[in-house]
Scaffold this motif. Sequence first.
Motif, PDB file in Angstrom:
ATOM      1  N   ALA A   1      31.917  39.689  35.061  1.00 48.24           N
ATOM      2  CA  ALA A   1      31.834  38.776  33.924  1.00 48.24           C
ATOM      3  C   ALA A   1      31.735  37.320  34.359  1.00 48.24           C
ATOM      4  O   ALA A   1      31.238  36.474  33.613  1.00 48.24           O
ATOM      5  CB  ALA A   1      33.044  38.966  33.006  1.00 48.24           C
ATOM      6  N   VAL A   2      32.210  37.025  35.568  1.00 44.58           N
ATOM      7  CA  VAL A   2      32.194  35.635  36.048  1.00 44.58           C
ATOM      8  C   VAL A   2      31.451  35.503  37.378  1.00 44.58           C
ATOM      9  O   VAL A   2      31.522  34.459  38.025  1.00 44.58           O
ATOM     10  CB  VAL A   2      33.628  35.086  36.194  1.00 44.58           C
ATOM     11  CG1 VAL A   2      34.316  35.018  34.838  1.00 44.58           C
ATOM     12  CG2 VAL A   2      34.457  35.933  37.159  1.00 44.58           C
ATOM     13  N   ALA A   3      30.746  36.552  37.781  1.00 46.41           N
ATOM     14  CA  ALA A   3      30.095  36.538  39.096  1.00 46.41           C
ATOM     15  C   ALA A   3      29.128  35.377  39.251  1.00 46.41           C
ATOM     16  O   ALA A   3      29.102  34.702  40.289  1.00 46.41           O
ATOM     17  CB  ALA A   3      29.371  37.860  39.335  1.00 46.41           C
ATOM     18  N   THR A   4      28.328  35.115  38.220  1.00 44.35           N
ATOM     19  CA  THR A   4      27.306  34.073  38.356  1.00 44.35           C
ATOM     20  C   THR A   4      27.886  32.663  38.277  1.00 44.35           C
ATOM     21  O   THR A   4      27.277  31.721  38.785  1.00 44.35           O
ATOM     22  CB  THR A   4      26.221  34.231  37.273  1.00 44.35           C
ATOM     23  OG1 THR A   4      26.826  34.140  35.982  1.00 44.35           O
ATOM     24  CG2 THR A   4      25.523  35.573  37.413  1.00 44.35           C
ATOM     25  N   SER A   5      29.070  32.524  37.685  1.00 43.25           N
ATOM     26  CA  SER A   5      29.658  31.194  37.548  1.00 43.25           C
ATOM     27  C   SER A   5      30.735  30.910  38.592  1.00 43.25           C
ATOM     28  O   SER A   5      30.844  29.782  39.091  1.00 43.25           O
ATOM     29  CB  SER A   5      30.260  31.026  36.146  1.00 43.25           C
ATOM     30  OG  SER A   5      31.261  31.998  35.903  1.00 43.25           O
ATOM     31  N   GLN A   6      31.536  31.922  38.944  1.00 38.82           N
ATOM     32  CA  GLN A   6      32.666  31.712  39.843  1.00 38.82           C
ATOM     33  C   GLN A   6      32.449  32.251  41.256  1.00 38.82           C
ATOM     34  O   GLN A   6      33.125  31.827  42.189  1.00 38.82           O
ATOM     35  CB  GLN A   6      33.919  32.372  39.250  1.00 38.82           C
ATOM     36  CG  GLN A   6      34.296  31.882  37.869  1.00 38.82           C
ATOM     37  CD  GLN A   6      34.645  30.407  37.844  1.00 38.82           C
ATOM     38  OE1 GLN A   6      35.408  29.930  38.693  1.00 38.82           O
ATOM     39  NE2 GLN A   6      34.084  29.668  36.905  1.00 38.82           N
ATOM     40  N   TYR A   7      31.525  33.194  41.405  1.00 40.87           N
ATOM     41  CA  TYR A   7      31.339  33.834  42.709  1.00 40.87           C
ATOM     42  C   TYR A   7      29.898  33.729  43.190  1.00 40.87           C
ATOM     43  O   TYR A   7      29.434  34.557  43.971  1.00 40.87           O
ATOM     44  CB  TYR A   7      31.735  35.303  42.625  1.00 40.87           C
ATOM     45  CG  TYR A   7      33.220  35.531  42.450  1.00 40.87           C
ATOM     46  CD1 TYR A   7      34.099  35.426  43.528  1.00 40.87           C
ATOM     47  CD2 TYR A   7      33.748  35.871  41.204  1.00 40.87           C
ATOM     48  CE1 TYR A   7      35.456  35.648  43.375  1.00 40.87           C
ATOM     49  CE2 TYR A   7      35.109  36.087  41.036  1.00 40.87           C
ATOM     50  CZ  TYR A   7      35.956  35.976  42.122  1.00 40.87           C
ATOM     51  OH  TYR A   7      37.301  36.188  41.970  1.00 40.87           O
TER      52      TYR A   7
ATOM     53  N   ARG B   1      40.690  43.193  42.033  1.00 40.47           N
ATOM     54  CA  ARG B   1      41.942  42.715  41.434  1.00 40.47           C
ATOM     55  C   ARG B   1      42.611  41.656  42.318  1.00 40.47           C
ATOM     56  O   ARG B   1      43.037  40.606  41.840  1.00 40.47           O
ATOM     57  CB  ARG B   1      42.882  43.898  41.211  1.00 40.47           C
ATOM     58  CG  ARG B   1      44.152  43.564  40.443  1.00 40.47           C
ATOM     59  CD  ARG B   1      44.970  44.790  40.128  1.00 40.47           C
ATOM     60  NE  ARG B   1      45.371  45.492  41.356  1.00 40.47           N
ATOM     61  CZ  ARG B   1      44.859  46.648  41.744  1.00 40.47           C
ATOM     62  NH1 ARG B   1      43.920  47.241  41.021  1.00 40.47           N
ATOM     63  NH2 ARG B   1      45.287  47.227  42.856  1.00 40.47           N
ATOM     64  N   ARG B   2      42.682  41.926  43.614  1.00 42.97           N
ATOM     65  CA  ARG B   2      43.303  40.963  44.532  1.00 42.97           C
ATOM     66  C   ARG B   2      42.487  39.673  44.615  1.00 42.97           C
ATOM     67  O   ARG B   2      43.042  38.582  44.719  1.00 42.97           O
ATOM     68  CB  ARG B   2      43.438  41.579  45.921  1.00 42.97           C
ATOM     69  CG  ARG B   2      44.436  42.719  46.014  1.00 42.97           C
ATOM     70  CD  ARG B   2      44.570  43.136  47.471  1.00 42.97           C
ATOM     71  NE  ARG B   2      45.266  44.396  47.632  1.00 42.97           N
ATOM     72  CZ  ARG B   2      45.487  44.971  48.804  1.00 42.97           C
ATOM     73  NH1 ARG B   2      45.051  44.368  49.916  1.00 42.97           N
ATOM     74  NH2 ARG B   2      46.125  46.124  48.887  1.00 42.97           N
ATOM     75  N   GLY B   3      41.176  39.797  44.602  1.00 44.41           N
ATOM     76  CA  GLY B   3      40.337  38.610  44.640  1.00 44.41           C
ATOM     77  C   GLY B   3      40.494  37.765  43.401  1.00 44.41           C
ATOM     78  O   GLY B   3      40.565  36.532  43.472  1.00 44.41           O
ATOM     79  N   TRP B   4      40.539  38.424  42.240  1.00 40.03           N
ATOM     80  CA  TRP B   4      40.703  37.706  40.978  1.00 40.03           C
ATOM     81  C   TRP B   4      42.062  37.023  40.919  1.00 40.03           C
ATOM     82  O   TRP B   4      42.172  35.853  40.508  1.00 40.03           O
ATOM     83  CB  TRP B   4      40.541  38.688  39.822  1.00 40.03           C
ATOM     84  CG  TRP B   4      40.574  38.060  38.471  1.00 40.03           C
ATOM     85  CD1 TRP B   4      39.546  37.463  37.801  1.00 40.03           C
ATOM     86  CD2 TRP B   4      41.709  37.966  37.599  1.00 40.03           C
ATOM     87  NE1 TRP B   4      39.962  37.007  36.570  1.00 40.03           N
ATOM     88  CE2 TRP B   4      41.290  37.303  36.420  1.00 40.03           C
ATOM     89  CE3 TRP B   4      43.037  38.378  37.704  1.00 40.03           C
ATOM     90  CZ2 TRP B   4      42.146  37.042  35.371  1.00 40.03           C
ATOM     91  CZ3 TRP B   4      43.905  38.117  36.647  1.00 40.03           C
ATOM     92  CH2 TRP B   4      43.446  37.462  35.498  1.00 40.03           C
ATOM     93  N   LEU B   5      43.122  37.709  41.352  1.00 38.66           N
ATOM     94  CA  LEU B   5      44.460  37.113  41.345  1.00 38.66           C
ATOM     95  C   LEU B   5      44.540  35.925  42.302  1.00 38.66           C
ATOM     96  O   LEU B   5      45.174  34.911  41.996  1.00 38.66           O
ATOM     97  CB  LEU B   5      45.505  38.163  41.725  1.00 38.66           C
ATOM     98  CG  LEU B   5      45.805  39.215  40.657  1.00 38.66           C
ATOM     99  CD1 LEU B   5      46.713  40.303  41.223  1.00 38.66           C
ATOM    100  CD2 LEU B   5      46.441  38.584  39.427  1.00 38.66           C
TER     101      LEU B   5
ATOM    102  N   GLN C   1      42.969  33.019  40.529  1.00 39.36           N
ATOM    103  CA  GLN C   1      43.808  32.519  39.451  1.00 39.36           C
ATOM    104  C   GLN C   1      45.009  31.735  39.977  1.00 39.36           C
ATOM    105  O   GLN C   1      45.447  30.769  39.351  1.00 39.36           O
ATOM    106  CB  GLN C   1      44.297  33.687  38.585  1.00 39.36           C
ATOM    107  CG  GLN C   1      43.198  34.446  37.853  1.00 39.36           C
ATOM    108  CD  GLN C   1      42.384  33.540  36.954  1.00 39.36           C
ATOM    109  OE1 GLN C   1      42.923  32.870  36.080  1.00 39.36           O
ATOM    110  NE2 GLN C   1      41.073  33.518  37.164  1.00 39.36           N
ATOM    111  N   ARG C   2      45.529  32.144  41.110  1.00 36.88           N
ATOM    112  CA  ARG C   2      46.721  31.514  41.669  1.00 36.88           C
ATOM    113  C   ARG C   2      46.404  30.371  42.626  1.00 36.88           C
ATOM    114  O   ARG C   2      47.294  29.680  43.104  1.00 36.88           O
ATOM    115  CB  ARG C   2      47.558  32.561  42.407  1.00 36.88           C
ATOM    116  CG  ARG C   2      48.126  33.648  41.491  1.00 36.88           C
ATOM    117  CD  ARG C   2      48.686  34.803  42.294  1.00 36.88           C
ATOM    118  NE  ARG C   2      49.260  35.836  41.425  1.00 36.88           N
ATOM    119  CZ  ARG C   2      49.642  37.027  41.846  1.00 36.88           C
ATOM    120  NH1 ARG C   2      49.499  37.364  43.129  1.00 36.88           N
ATOM    121  NH2 ARG C   2      50.151  37.905  40.994  1.00 36.88           N
TER     122      ARG C   2
END
Length: 245
Positions: free
Chosen positions: A40-46, A87-91, A94-95
Amino acid sequence: MSLRITTLADRPELADTLWDMDTAWPEFMFNDPIADLFYAVATSQYADYVLVATDDRGDQVARACMIPFISRDDGELPEDGWDAVIRRGWLARQRGTEPDAISALEVSIRKDMLGNGLSAHMIAAMRAHAKELGFGELVAPVRPNQKHLEPRTSAEEYAFRTRQDGLPYDAWLRVHARAGGRVVKVATRSMTISGTLGEWREWTGLPFDVGGAVEVPGALVPVHVDVAHNHAVYVEPNIWVSHPL
């Protein structure tokens, strides 16, 4: 064919059509709930972790996605492979924590271009880019592309099966091996996809009217069907491959 491989960050104009490419993925594979944490955020965040390949006409022929993530102190690759690294990458993002590892997530080839050796080019490009980013290893929870022909075979037996020349039996694992990868272990619950029986019927076109272990085209292992409770669950094993850089 002239092939150009760059990051999406270098060619942001390709973002709007990145997912339009016709691929061979089974429909049910698009329903892992963890996927949206990345896609959902690959093109903007990754964007710097997405590689895009275009031909000499500028048309997209392949893509590859990676994600940086936090490894564990014990160094063990997680049993919940694909889901875990997302999951670990997203966390970590976020942190605001600096990732210390990087994993491949997918290599997708345009359906009409399958069999032209593009996968090897994409793996080589991922390895090179991961090294440029400062990582010493690229790991991959690999979805072996011939395992669906043997859904009743254990993933452990399949993962370490080799040919007479010593290379992996599975064609996709062979591509990784030839690129310098090494099979490490099985990720026993790499992806978990659950749905109502109606949803599974939509995804597969199968009746899903009998309980138990049901073989589904494209699935690496049988889907567990519970008719009485109106749901079915697919737990996909992947195979961890390590690419030292």
